[in-house]
Structure formats: C-alpha cells, structure tokens
Design an enzyme around this catalytic site. Structure first.
Site, PDB file in Angstrom:
ATOM      1  N   GLY A 118     -11.054   1.707  12.802  1.00 67.59           N
ATOM      2  CA  GLY A 118     -10.538   2.148  14.113  1.00 67.59           C
ATOM      3  C   GLY A 118     -11.595   2.457  15.150  1.00 67.59           C
ATOM      4  N   ARG A 164     -10.782   8.975  20.620  1.00 62.78           N
ATOM      5  CA  ARG A 164     -10.415   8.722  22.026  1.00 62.78           C
ATOM      6  C   ARG A 164     -10.332  10.028  22.790  1.00 62.78           C
ATOM      7  NH1 ARG A 164      -5.804   4.807  19.855  1.00 62.78           N
ATOM      8  NH2 ARG A 164      -5.882   6.494  18.342  1.00 62.78           N
ATOM      9  N   GLY A 182     -15.043   1.937  14.782  1.00 65.91           N
ATOM     10  CA  GLY A 182     -16.040   0.863  14.809  1.00 65.91           C
ATOM     11  C   GLY A 182     -15.563  -0.370  15.556  1.00 65.91           C
ATOM     12  N   ASN A 190     -10.587   7.129  10.759  1.00 67.05           N
ATOM     13  CA  ASN A 190     -10.279   8.535  10.601  1.00 67.05           C
ATOM     14  C   ASN A 190     -11.109   9.083   9.443  1.00 67.05           C
ATOM     15  OD1 ASN A 190      -8.983  10.821  11.341  1.00 67.05           O
ATOM     16  ND2 ASN A 190      -7.206  10.423  10.028  1.00 67.05           N
ATOM     17  N   ARG A 204     -12.588  15.723   7.939  1.00 67.81           N
ATOM     18  CA  ARG A 204     -13.334  16.096   6.715  1.00 67.81           C
ATOM     19  C   ARG A 204     -14.782  16.429   7.060  1.00 67.81           C
ATOM     20  NH1 ARG A 204     -11.774  10.731   3.740  1.00 67.81           N
ATOM     21  NH2 ARG A 204      -9.594  10.776   4.332  1.00 67.81           N
ATOM     22  N   GLU A 208      -8.159  -5.434   4.856  1.00 66.62           N
ATOM     23  CA  GLU A 208      -8.027  -5.136   3.430  1.00 66.62           C
ATOM     24  C   GLU A 208      -6.854  -5.884   2.809  1.00 66.62           C
ATOM     25  OE1 GLU A 208      -8.478  -1.276   5.156  1.00 66.62           O
ATOM     26  OE2 GLU A 208      -9.320  -0.497   3.297  1.00 66.62           O
ATOM     27  N   ARG A 249      -2.517  -2.150  -3.480  1.00 70.12           N
ATOM     28  CA  ARG A 249      -3.712  -1.340  -3.272  1.00 70.12           C
ATOM     29  C   ARG A 249      -3.635  -0.142  -4.231  1.00 70.12           C
ATOM     30  NH1 ARG A 249      -4.909   3.332   0.966  1.00 70.12           N
ATOM     31  NH2 ARG A 249      -7.094   3.576   0.500  1.00 70.12           N
ATOM     32  N   HIS A 293     -13.111   2.934   0.284  1.00 68.09           N
ATOM     33  CA  HIS A 293     -13.152   1.875   1.314  1.00 68.09           C
ATOM     34  C   HIS A 293     -13.811   0.590   0.789  1.00 68.09           C
ATOM     35  CE1 HIS A 293     -13.370   5.258   4.577  1.00 68.09           C
ATOM     36  NE2 HIS A 293     -12.100   4.873   4.408  1.00 68.09           N
ATOM     37  N   ASN A 318       0.883  -1.180   0.000  1.00 66.06           N
ATOM     38  CA  ASN A 318       0.000   0.000   0.000  1.00 66.06           C
ATOM     39  C   ASN A 318       0.918   1.226   0.000  1.00 66.06           C
ATOM     40  OD1 ASN A 318      -1.778   2.051   0.488  1.00 66.06           O
ATOM     41  ND2 ASN A 318      -2.682   1.127   2.337  1.00 66.06           N
TER      42      ASN A 318
HETATM   43  P1  ADP Z   1      -7.734   5.306   8.986  1.00 67.63           P
HETATM   44  O1  ADP Z   1      -9.015   5.839   8.436  1.00 67.63           O
HETATM   45  O2  ADP Z   1      -6.643   6.327   9.074  1.00 67.63           O
HETATM   46  O3  ADP Z   1      -7.303   3.984   8.399  1.00 67.63           O
HETATM   47  P2  ADP Z   1      -8.361   3.802  11.380  1.00 67.63           P
HETATM   48  O4  ADP Z   1      -9.397   2.920  10.814  1.00 67.63           O
HETATM   49  O5  ADP Z   1      -7.092   3.196  11.830  1.00 67.63           O
HETATM   50  O6  ADP Z   1      -8.070   5.060  10.482  1.00 67.63           O
HETATM   51  O7  ADP Z   1      -9.020   4.579  12.615  1.00 67.63           O
HETATM   52  C1  ADP Z   1      -8.310   5.518  13.330  1.00 67.63           C
HETATM   53  C2  ADP Z   1      -9.227   6.133  14.367  1.00 67.63           C
HETATM   54  O8  ADP Z   1      -9.699   5.117  15.253  1.00 67.63           O
HETATM   55  C3  ADP Z   1      -8.503   7.128  15.248  1.00 67.63           C
HETATM   56  O9  ADP Z   1      -8.726   8.427  14.778  1.00 67.63           O
HETATM   57  C4  ADP Z   1      -9.187   6.962  16.570  1.00 67.63           C
HETATM   58  O10 ADP Z   1     -10.091   8.037  16.714  1.00 67.63           O
HETATM   59  C5  ADP Z   1     -10.033   5.727  16.464  1.00 67.63           C
HETATM   60  N1  ADP Z   1      -9.839   4.837  17.619  1.00 67.63           N
HETATM   61  C6  ADP Z   1      -8.863   3.932  17.820  1.00 67.63           C
HETATM   62  N2  ADP Z   1      -9.029   3.330  19.032  1.00 67.63           N
HETATM   63  C7  ADP Z   1     -10.135   3.871  19.607  1.00 67.63           C
HETATM   64  C8  ADP Z   1     -10.842   3.677  20.834  1.00 67.63           C
HETATM   65  N3  ADP Z   1     -10.441   2.808  21.736  1.00 67.63           N
HETATM   66  N4  ADP Z   1     -11.927   4.446  21.067  1.00 67.63           N
HETATM   67  C9  ADP Z   1     -12.351   5.348  20.172  1.00 67.63           C
HETATM   68  N5  ADP Z   1     -11.744   5.554  18.991  1.00 67.63           N
HETATM   69  C10 ADP Z   1     -10.659   4.838  18.700  1.00 67.63           C
END
Ligand code: ADP
Length: 398
Positions: free
Chosen positions: A332, A286, A334, A212, A242, A385, A92, A181, A7
C-alpha cells in the site's frame, strides 16, 4: 484451468478466481462479518455481469464459501457455468513453521502439520484451517494447495534466524525468526529480475513491503537470507500500529509502572504503537502525509522514523549480501506514496542510487524509478500474492 484463491481470516474471507491460461482475474470478492451476520461483496471482472453487494447469512465459513460458489456460478453475477470449472483451490496459510519451505498439496498429514503451527500464529492459522475445511465441505474432492507466508524465508541461514537466547528455546519450542510477507517478497523479487532481464540467481535484491504491516527481505541470488519480521509480525520496522524493534526492558518497565497484564501490554505494542502511537494522528500514511504537510510535528516525526528504519534495515541487508543490485518498493505505501519512496531513497546516496522524480510520480504499474545512470536499480512493483498462490497451485496439481 481456473483456480480459486482463498485468504480466510477469523471473520472474513477474500477470494479471487483466476484463469491460468491468461492469468486474468475473472472475479474477486470479500465475505465479512462471518459468524456475526454476514456480508458478501462479489465483483465479476468479465463484461455483462453485475456486482453483488448484500448481506448474506454466514453463521460459519461454510456458508461463506457456499455463497461465493453460488455467485461465481450464477447467470447474473457469475463467471463460470458450474463448480466443475474450478480446477483447484489455493489457500493462503500464514504460518508453516519449519515444516514447510514451499507450497504443498493439502492432505490429512498437511492439515495436522498446519494445526501444529497454531501456537506460532494463534489468530491466523486457525482461521486458515477453518477456510480450508469449509472449502473441503462445500467443494468435495477439488484439489487444494496451501501457500505459506513463512515458506520463502526458510532459506535464511541459522545466523540470521536464531535469537541469542538459550538454545533450548529453539530446540524445544521453535523460538526463532520466521518472517512473514514471504509470498509478496517472492513475487516482487522474481518480477524485479524479469524487469531487469536477468536470472534472479545473479541478483542481490532488497525488497521493501510497506503496507499497514511492513517488512524488508534480503534476497541473495533468489534466496531469502534475512527478513525484518521475526517470531511474530510485531518486530522490525515501526508499522501502522505495531511498534517494531523494542528493548524488552521497556515491556517490564511499563508493566510494572502501570500494572498492565501481558495481554494489555501486547495490545499496546500491536494496536496502539507504530506511526499511530508516535503521531497520535493515524495509522494511515495518507493521514500522516496530510497532517505533516499542515505542520504536525509528531506526524512528521512518525514519517521520519519510518523512512529512517527502512533505510537502516535495508543498509544492513546490503552489508549482509555484500552489495545490492536492486531495491523494490511494494504494498500500500510502497506502491502509492512517491514522497515516502523519495524520502527513503535519499538515504541510499552512498550506494549511488539516483531517483527519477518524474517516474516516481507514476502509480499503479511496474515502474523503474531510478535514473539510467543509477548504480542500483530501484523499482515500484505492485505485489500480487494471489497470483503466486494460483501459480503454485497450478504447478502442484499438475
Ligand atoms: P495491509 O498490510 O493491510 O495489506 P496494504 O498493503 O493494503 O496493507 O497498505 C495499506 C496502507 O497503504 C494504508 O495504511 C495506507 O497508509 C497506505 N496507502 C495507501 N494509499 C496511499 C497513498 N496514496 N499514500 C500513502 N499511503 C498510502
């Protein structure tokens, strides 16, 4: 069979080497600051091999790939004896436009078509192309496959992907909803069907990728029929930074009011908006959870807006599919935030959704978080992925 999954970003490159016999990840890593100075973190996941985490000169992506191959084959850090053990590479690629509705073997013609999609993803596709070319330069004739973020959404009907603009912009310029996605939505929806013990062709699924960047997809009988991101990944839900859906009139109003150029305006919409913009605290959920718990009202508002938007878009997909059998949370936020899942799921009372609070506290695995009597099943499914890319690569080179 061992497949390297790549990627490539403009200054970074993530990779995994996957053993397709077991689907185990043998090693993974990240090259950063390519073109600046260069740093490689390589993590072997087999016993007795060491982590490598040091600066390595990477003037271009070719040096980055060479460093990755060097580590993958090294006696100290490596997981294979030589490059000959790497059977294929899966890349990717962000945007495949309308040309690619599925993954493809990379040929000269495919490279040209990916180049033609650059105007749709001016930051991502050039980096993906650079990654492919660097691999070809270092790895020679090893077969390579491109897996597109947009491909899964190509099954959307025209009524879902068209914008209500003069038709010529679609015909002449390809202006339409593409969605992103897709690889994640495809993985979690097919895993959801497996967990339910039913063919995906019998299910209606709403997939919620919340990281994110966030997007939802409506997956009707295995086919994507709508998704919340559009021509670009800016729209749909409010995200980390965004803005999500926005009245275009706001753009004109703010540009006139503050004399912003279009680049300045887009920078605000892409990088300074979303839950960061509303809360003024952070783009990281978080930090928002913490601030809201301490009584920060704008952090709470940002979270409330996010929950509301996920519920509102999901509801529109239930209408689009005339029903829903399962809702999936991934990425992240979810995968990790039980409180976010609970807050969103509260909106689904009208669907007969009931959440098992204990199950919703678990982390890090495929979990059914709805109760046995819930009318719609709700799952948390960690996205993967890389595995989809590796499986497509295996299938195509076979
Ligand atoms: P990307 O879209 O960059 O691939 P990810 O799917 O890795 O992002 O998600 C990142 C986000 O996940 C972070 O911004 C953070 O807010 C969220 N995150 C990670 N762990 C937790 C948690 N325990 N509680 C709430 N949000 C979390």
């Amino acid at each position: 069979m061992k497949i390297l999954v790549i990627n490539a970003g403009s200054s970074s490159l993530k990779y995994q080497l996957i053993d397709m016999e077991t689907e185990a990840v043998l090693a993974k890593g990240l090259c950063e600051r390519i073109g600046i100075d260069g740093h490689l973190k390589h993590t072997p996941l087999v016993e007795g091999r060491e982590v490598f985490n040091e600066d390595v000169a990477m003037p271009t992506h070719s040096e980055a790939i060479a460093a990755v191959i060097d580590k993958l084959t090294s006696p100290q850090y490596g997981v294979v004896n030589s490059m000959k053990e790497i059977d294929a590479v899966g890349h990717r690629v962000v945007h495949g436009g309308e040309k690619f509705a599925s993954s493809v073997l990379i040929t000269d013609d495919v490279m040209k078509a990916i180049e033609e999609c650059i105007p749709f993803a001016p930051l991502h596709n050039p980096a993906n192309i650079t990654g492919i070319k660097a691999c070809q330069a270092v790895m020679g004739k090893v077969p390579m496959v491109a897996v597109f973020d947009t491909a899964f959404h190509q099954t959307m009907p025209a009524k879902a992907y068209m914008y209500a603009l003069p038709y010529q912009y679609y015909l002449s310029n390809g202006v339409r909803r593409y969605g992103f996605h897709g690889t994640s939505h495809r993985y979690v929806s097919s895993r959801c069907a497996e967990l339910m013990g039913k063919p995906i062709e019998e299910l209606k699924i709403v997939s919620c990728h919340m990281g994110n960047g966030s997007s939802l997809a409506a997956i009707d009988h295995g086919k994507c029929v709508d998704t919340s991101m559009g021509f670009t990944p800016l729209v749909g839900l409010p995200m980390g930074t965004r803005c999500g859906d926005l009245d275009a009139g706001v753009i004109q109003y703010l540009m006139n009011k503050y004399g912003y150029s279009i680049d300045e305006m887009l920078n605000i919409l892409n990088k300074k908006s979303g839950v960061l913009g509303v809360s003024g605290v952070s783009s990281d959920f978080r930090d928002l959870d913490k601030a809201a718990a301490e009584g920060n009202e704008r952090a709470q508002l940002a979270l409330d807006m996010f929950h509301y938007w996920v519920a509102k878009v999901a509801g529109s997909y239930v209408a689009a599919m005339n029903g829903v059998d399962a809702i999936v949370y991934t990425a992240g936020v979810g995968e990790n935030s039980g409180p976010t899942r609970a807050a969103i799921s509260k909106y689904f009372g009208y669907l007969g959704v009931k959440i098992d609070e204990e199950a919703n506290k678990k982390r890090g695995e495929d979990i059914e978080i709805s109760t046995p009597d819930s009318k719609v099943k709700v799952f948390v499914i960690p996205t993967n992925e890389e595995l989809v890319i590796a499986r497509d690569t295996r299938d195509i080179i076979a």
